[in-house]
Design an enzyme around this catalytic site. Structure first.
Site, PDB file in Angstrom:
ATOM      1  N   HIS A  50       0.902  -0.671   0.590  1.00 32.64           N
ATOM      2  CA  HIS A  50       0.068   0.475   0.114  1.00 32.64           C
ATOM      3  C   HIS A  50       1.084   0.964   0.114  1.00 32.64           C
ATOM      4  O   HIS A  50       1.872   1.739   1.241  1.00 32.64           O
ATOM      5  CB  HIS A  50      -0.871  -0.482   1.376  1.00 32.64           C
ATOM      6  CG  HIS A  50      -0.177  -0.773   3.178  1.00 32.64           C
ATOM      7  ND1 HIS A  50       0.988  -0.522   2.960  1.00 32.64           N
ATOM      8  CD2 HIS A  50      -0.967  -0.567   3.155  1.00 32.64           C
ATOM      9  CE1 HIS A  50       1.253  -0.451   3.704  1.00 32.64           C
ATOM     10  NE2 HIS A  50       0.531  -1.951   4.553  1.00 32.64           N
ATOM     11  N   GLY A  57       2.356   4.611   0.965  1.00 29.94           N
ATOM     12  CA  GLY A  57       1.932   5.074   2.367  1.00 29.94           C
ATOM     13  C   GLY A  57       2.588   4.496   3.249  1.00 29.94           C
ATOM     14  O   GLY A  57       2.877   5.044   4.085  1.00 29.94           O
ATOM     15  N   GLY A  58       2.292   3.335   3.270  1.00 28.27           N
ATOM     16  CA  GLY A  58       3.307   2.284   3.916  1.00 28.27           C
ATOM     17  C   GLY A  58       2.570   2.346   5.421  1.00 28.27           C
ATOM     18  O   GLY A  58       1.634   2.569   4.993  1.00 28.27           O
ATOM     19  N   LYS A 109      -4.450   8.131  14.853  1.00 22.08           N
ATOM     20  CA  LYS A 109      -4.607   9.888  15.325  1.00 22.08           C
ATOM     21  C   LYS A 109      -5.948  10.004  14.801  1.00 22.08           C
ATOM     22  O   LYS A 109      -6.795  10.159  15.769  1.00 22.08           O
ATOM     23  CB  LYS A 109      -3.890  10.364  14.595  1.00 22.08           C
ATOM     24  CG  LYS A 109      -2.540  11.092  15.408  1.00 22.08           C
ATOM     25  CD  LYS A 109      -1.844   9.449  15.435  1.00 22.08           C
ATOM     26  CE  LYS A 109      -1.478   8.556  16.595  1.00 22.08           C
ATOM     27  NZ  LYS A 109       0.007   8.296  16.192  1.00 22.08           N
ATOM     28  N   GLY A 113       5.581   1.363  25.301  1.00 20.27           N
ATOM     29  CA  GLY A 113       6.041   2.750  24.170  1.00 20.27           C
ATOM     30  C   GLY A 113       5.100   3.721  23.877  1.00 20.27           C
ATOM     31  O   GLY A 113       3.753   3.223  24.099  1.00 20.27           O
ATOM     32  N   ALA A 114       5.426   4.673  22.741  1.00 17.94           N
ATOM     33  CA  ALA A 114       3.886   5.537  22.032  1.00 17.94           C
ATOM     34  C   ALA A 114       3.266   4.661  21.863  1.00 17.94           C
ATOM     35  O   ALA A 114       2.171   4.791  22.008  1.00 17.94           O
ATOM     36  CB  ALA A 114       4.621   5.833  20.979  1.00 17.94           C
ATOM     37  N   GLU A 147       4.651  -3.128  31.582  1.00 20.72           N
ATOM     38  CA  GLU A 147       6.204  -2.557  31.208  1.00 20.72           C
ATOM     39  C   GLU A 147       7.528  -3.344  31.857  1.00 20.72           C
ATOM     40  O   GLU A 147       7.488  -3.271  33.208  1.00 20.72           O
ATOM     41  CB  GLU A 147       6.313  -1.281  31.375  1.00 20.72           C
ATOM     42  CG  GLU A 147       7.503  -0.130  31.182  1.00 20.72           C
ATOM     43  CD  GLU A 147       7.786  -0.457  29.741  1.00 20.72           C
ATOM     44  OE1 GLU A 147       7.457   0.122  28.559  1.00 20.72           O
ATOM     45  OE2 GLU A 147       9.358  -0.999  29.632  1.00 20.72           O
ATOM     46  N   HIS A 164      -0.776  35.745  23.191  1.00 22.03           N
ATOM     47  CA  HIS A 164      -1.422  35.864  24.469  1.00 22.03           C
ATOM     48  C   HIS A 164      -3.430  35.573  23.821  1.00 22.03           C
ATOM     49  O   HIS A 164      -3.539  36.609  22.519  1.00 22.03           O
ATOM     50  CB  HIS A 164      -1.412  36.435  25.803  1.00 22.03           C
ATOM     51  CG  HIS A 164      -2.230  36.231  26.624  1.00 22.03           C
ATOM     52  ND1 HIS A 164      -2.188  35.792  27.159  1.00 22.03           N
ATOM     53  CD2 HIS A 164      -3.490  37.541  26.602  1.00 22.03           C
ATOM     54  CE1 HIS A 164      -3.145  35.755  28.155  1.00 22.03           C
ATOM     55  NE2 HIS A 164      -3.696  36.749  28.052  1.00 22.03           N
TER      56      HIS A 164
HETATM   57  C1  LIG Z   1       0.633   2.106  15.248  1.00 25.30           C
HETATM   58  C2  LIG Z   1       1.704   2.877  15.119  1.00 25.30           C
HETATM   59  C3  LIG Z   1       1.559   3.935  15.445  1.00 25.30           C
HETATM   60  C4  LIG Z   1       2.518   4.996  15.081  1.00 25.30           C
HETATM   61  N1  LIG Z   1       2.658   6.163  14.902  1.00 25.30           N
HETATM   62  C5  LIG Z   1       3.509   6.957  14.848  1.00 25.30           C
HETATM   63  C6  LIG Z   1       3.143   8.591  14.905  1.00 25.30           C
HETATM   64  O1  LIG Z   1       2.532   9.130  15.574  1.00 25.30           O
HETATM   65  N2  LIG Z   1       4.855   9.448  14.999  1.00 25.30           N
HETATM   66  C7  LIG Z   1       5.472   9.098  14.287  1.00 25.30           C
HETATM   67  O2  LIG Z   1       6.051   9.280  13.337  1.00 25.30           O
HETATM   68  N3  LIG Z   1       5.813   7.563  13.488  1.00 25.30           N
HETATM   69  C8  LIG Z   1       4.515   6.862  14.284  1.00 25.30           C
HETATM   70  N4  LIG Z   1       4.615   5.412  13.897  1.00 25.30           N
HETATM   71  C9  LIG Z   1       5.905   4.989  13.119  1.00 25.30           C
HETATM   72  C10 LIG Z   1       6.001   5.126  12.006  1.00 25.30           C
HETATM   73  O3  LIG Z   1       4.754   4.748  11.124  1.00 25.30           O
HETATM   74  C11 LIG Z   1       7.042   4.246  11.225  1.00 25.30           C
HETATM   75  O4  LIG Z   1       8.374   5.114  11.867  1.00 25.30           O
HETATM   76  C12 LIG Z   1       6.904   4.554   9.743  1.00 25.30           C
HETATM   77  O5  LIG Z   1       5.546   4.728   9.292  1.00 25.30           O
HETATM   78  C13 LIG Z   1       8.797   4.529   8.461  1.00 25.30           C
HETATM   79  O6  LIG Z   1       8.396   4.867   7.572  1.00 25.30           O
HETATM   80  P1  LIG Z   1       9.350   3.803   6.666  1.00 25.30           P
HETATM   81  O7  LIG Z   1       8.618   4.526   5.433  1.00 25.30           O
HETATM   82  O8  LIG Z   1      10.832   4.091   6.975  1.00 25.30           O
HETATM   83  O9  LIG Z   1       8.477   2.543   6.092  1.00 25.30           O
HETATM   84  P2  LIG Z   1       7.373   2.149   6.130  1.00 25.30           P
HETATM   85  O10 LIG Z   1       6.436   3.009   6.564  1.00 25.30           O
HETATM   86  O11 LIG Z   1       7.071   0.885   7.121  1.00 25.30           O
HETATM   87  O12 LIG Z   1       7.246   1.578   4.881  1.00 25.30           O
HETATM   88  C14 LIG Z   1       7.863   0.426   4.317  1.00 25.30           C
HETATM   89  C15 LIG Z   1       7.003   0.057   2.644  1.00 25.30           C
HETATM   90  O13 LIG Z   1       7.677  -0.542   2.637  1.00 25.30           O
HETATM   91  C16 LIG Z   1       7.015  -2.034   1.801  1.00 25.30           C
HETATM   92  N5  LIG Z   1       7.825  -2.897   1.256  1.00 25.30           N
HETATM   93  C17 LIG Z   1       9.414  -3.968   2.296  1.00 25.30           C
HETATM   94  N6  LIG Z   1       9.037  -4.867   1.731  1.00 25.30           N
HETATM   95  C18 LIG Z   1       9.172  -4.430   0.308  1.00 25.30           C
HETATM   96  C19 LIG Z   1       9.279  -5.059  -0.773  1.00 25.30           C
HETATM   97  N7  LIG Z   1       9.762  -6.206  -1.155  1.00 25.30           N
HETATM   98  N8  LIG Z   1       9.265  -4.645  -2.139  1.00 25.30           N
HETATM   99  C20 LIG Z   1       8.101  -3.693  -2.236  1.00 25.30           C
HETATM  100  N9  LIG Z   1       7.853  -3.114  -0.942  1.00 25.30           N
HETATM  101  C21 LIG Z   1       8.055  -3.133   0.194  1.00 25.30           C
HETATM  102  C22 LIG Z   1       6.282  -1.708   2.350  1.00 25.30           C
HETATM  103  O14 LIG Z   1       5.024  -3.033   2.166  1.00 25.30           O
HETATM  104  C23 LIG Z   1       5.265  -0.703   3.196  1.00 25.30           C
HETATM  105  O15 LIG Z   1       4.961   0.051   2.422  1.00 25.30           O
HETATM  106  C24 LIG Z   1       3.481   4.838  14.287  1.00 25.30           C
HETATM  107  C25 LIG Z   1       3.902   3.010  13.693  1.00 25.30           C
HETATM  108  C26 LIG Z   1       3.164   2.181  14.530  1.00 25.30           C
HETATM  109  C27 LIG Z   1       3.091   0.692  13.770  1.00 25.30           C
END
Ligand SMILES: Cc1cc2nc3c(=O)[nH]c(=O)nc-3n(C[C@H](O)[C@H](O)[C@H](O)COP(=O)(O)OP(=O)(O)OC[C@H]3O[C@@H](n4cnc5c(N)ncnc54)[C@H](O)[C@@H]3O)c2cc1C
Length: 464
Positions: free
Chosen positions: A37, A39-40, A51, A181-182, A202, A443
């Protein structure tokens, strides 16, 4: 024949999609490969949908307080499926937005599973077969997933990961959250606000263990006031899964006790998606489940970069995106690229009350050998906080006594996740105590507490 690009990005999370767009803006021919997807995790299963859920909990909480504000709200209730559906809709909207941004920026978006297949080559398995792509530079942005500890694995029935908790198959009435954690605390806060009897376990001696001690303990008291049970320095040894409940063995102070829950959320950390990518064969160094990189996100193998969660802590979307911009600019040959400053990256937790921080905690500042000056300011001394009906909270600032450098800022209370950016800019610009003292804050705002905390470090707070 292979399709050739200047830059291939593997993964379209906040690290990968931002790298792809920035690369395209700089004139590079870019392909971004995503297996699930756009947007990851962030847009689909992390930052954004959580959120959206927490916002529902906040509105629900405020509805219960209607009378306090001279309002009437009778028959208050909620529909958990509808709450989850709204969250999914928000996630879908934002994920779809990335597709539009890719089109607008002429990024080639390929849905499929990618792996490295020799120098400068990526093999992608799609619905239609295998596709080979080539580029001088390849960015690994494959992110991370929930960690499963032996015996505590999520099963989607009674034991959930964050994904299950976002599309709950049933309504938790008696909930155990493992890990504070968060992620763990946000889900604990959400379900507790909706009325679930919530226990957080924890292993460290306090909740939100990366936060400043005073902030953790303030937050703990607030959660306990809201009815949460917190067991710190405790460990879940075993989960005995029955049809309609889980019996958890929790050990603390050398004593083991069993407690029954109808739902368990396991939030014990994350592991990087390093498998199946051909990283070892390419010579990339992996430490536990993270790719080892330098401050410019270089893996040490020419033409291979790693960003975001796969490249290690802090596991935050804004860190991933910032690294995305950095690698794209490095690849495009810009000579004005600066490494990310870890000390100027804020951490935010969107529980009730919110928690936000940047820089060193008081303990870490002392450990680093700084002679420090500390300022505090309570929400009860702020006009806007009182007007909002949010008098519980605190702002804490830490300065180097000799240089006046702002070493760290820590907050707990309403809207602090928005406020923290003021101090982030301060850290980025290496602001001193004097600069902040001389800054005029509008303010009435909650931000005035940021000023007062700075003034307090010098014994000159006005409103407390
Ligand atoms: C429940 C939850 C709440 C969170 N809340 C926050 C928050 O409020 N604020 C914040 O800053 N962070 C938050 N995070 C953390 C944040 O989601 C991650 O730090 C962020 O998504 C990391 O981004 P990224 O691009 O490194 O990886 P990801 O967002 O994980 O994206 C990686 C992408 O790579 C794709 N992928 C993997 N392997 C392959 C492959 N071999 N081929 C093709 N595609 C592949 C995956 O499908 C995925 O879409 C939260 C995480 C979780 C689980």
């Amino acid at each position: 024949m292979a399709d050739t690009y200047d830059m291939i990005v593997i993964g379209a999370g906040p690290g990968g999609y931002v790298a792809a767009i920035r690369g395209a803006q700089l004139g590079l021919k870019v392909a971004c490969v995503e297996r699930e997807h756009l947007g990851g995790i962030c847009l689909n299963w992390g930052c954004i949908p959580t959120k959206a859920m927490l916002r529902s909990a906040e509105v629900f909480h405020l509805m219960h307080r209607a009378k306090e504000f001279g309002l009437k709200a009778d028959g208050i209730g909620y529909d958990l499926d509808a709450v989850a559906q709204r969250s999914r809709k928000v996630a879908k909207q934002l994920s779809g937005g990335i597709g539009h941004l890719f089109k607008k920026n002429k990024v080639t978006s390929i849905m499929g599973e990618a792996k490295l297949a020799g120098k400068g080559t990526v093999e992608v398995t799609t619905d239609k077969g295998t596709q080979t792509l080539r580029a001088k530079d390849i960015v690994i942005a494959t992110g991370a997933r929930a960690r499963d500890l032996p015996g505590l694995e999520a099963d989607g029935e009674r034991v959930w990961s964050y994904k299950h908790a976002l599309v709950p198959p049933h309504e938790p009435k008696k909930l155990l959250v493992i890990g504070s954690g968060a992620i763990g605390i946000e889900f604990a806060s959400f379900y507790n606000t909706l009325g679930a009897e919530t226990t957080v376990v924890e292993v460290m001696d306090r909740i939100l263990p990366v936060e400043d001690e005073e902030i953790s303990s303030f937050a703990r008291k607030q959660f306990e006031k809201q009815g949460m049970t917190i067991k710190a320095k405790a460990i879940v040894k075993k989960l005995d899964r029955r049809k309609d409940k889980v019996v958890a063995t929790i050990e603390s102070d050398g004593k083991a006790e069993t407690h029954e829950f109808d739902t368990v959320i396991s939030a014990v950390g994350i592991v990087g998606n390093v498998e199946g990518l051909g990283l070892e064969e390419a010579g990339v160094k992996i430490d536990r489940s993270h790719v080892v990189v330098d401050e410019y996100c270089r893996t040490g193998v020419e033409g291979l970069w790693a960003i975001g969660d796969i490249a290690g802590a802090p596991w935050l979307a804004h860190k991933a995106s910032h690294e995305g911009v950095l690698v794209a600019e490095m690849i495009a040959g810009r000579n004005d690229v600066h490494p990310v400053k870890p000390g100027a990256i804020a951490g935010c937790t969107y529980c009730h009350p919110q928690v936000a921080s940047v820089g060193l905690t008081e303990a870490k500042a002392k450990e680093a050998g700084h002679k420090i000056k500390v300022g505090h300011f309570p929400f009860i001394g702020n006009g806007k906080a009182i007007a909002l009906g949010e008098p519980e909270g605190m702002v804490k600032t830490i300065f180097d006594e000799e240089t006046g450098e702002l070493l760290g800022a820590h907050m707990v209370g309403a809207e602090v996740t928005e406020l923290i950016q003021g101090y982030v800019i301060g850290r980025q610009l290496e602001t001193t105590e004097q600069d902040l003292q001389q800054t005029v804050f509008p303010h009435p705002t909650l931000s005035e507490m940021m000023h007062e905390s700075v003034l307090d470090a010098d014994g000159r707070a006005i409103h407390f």
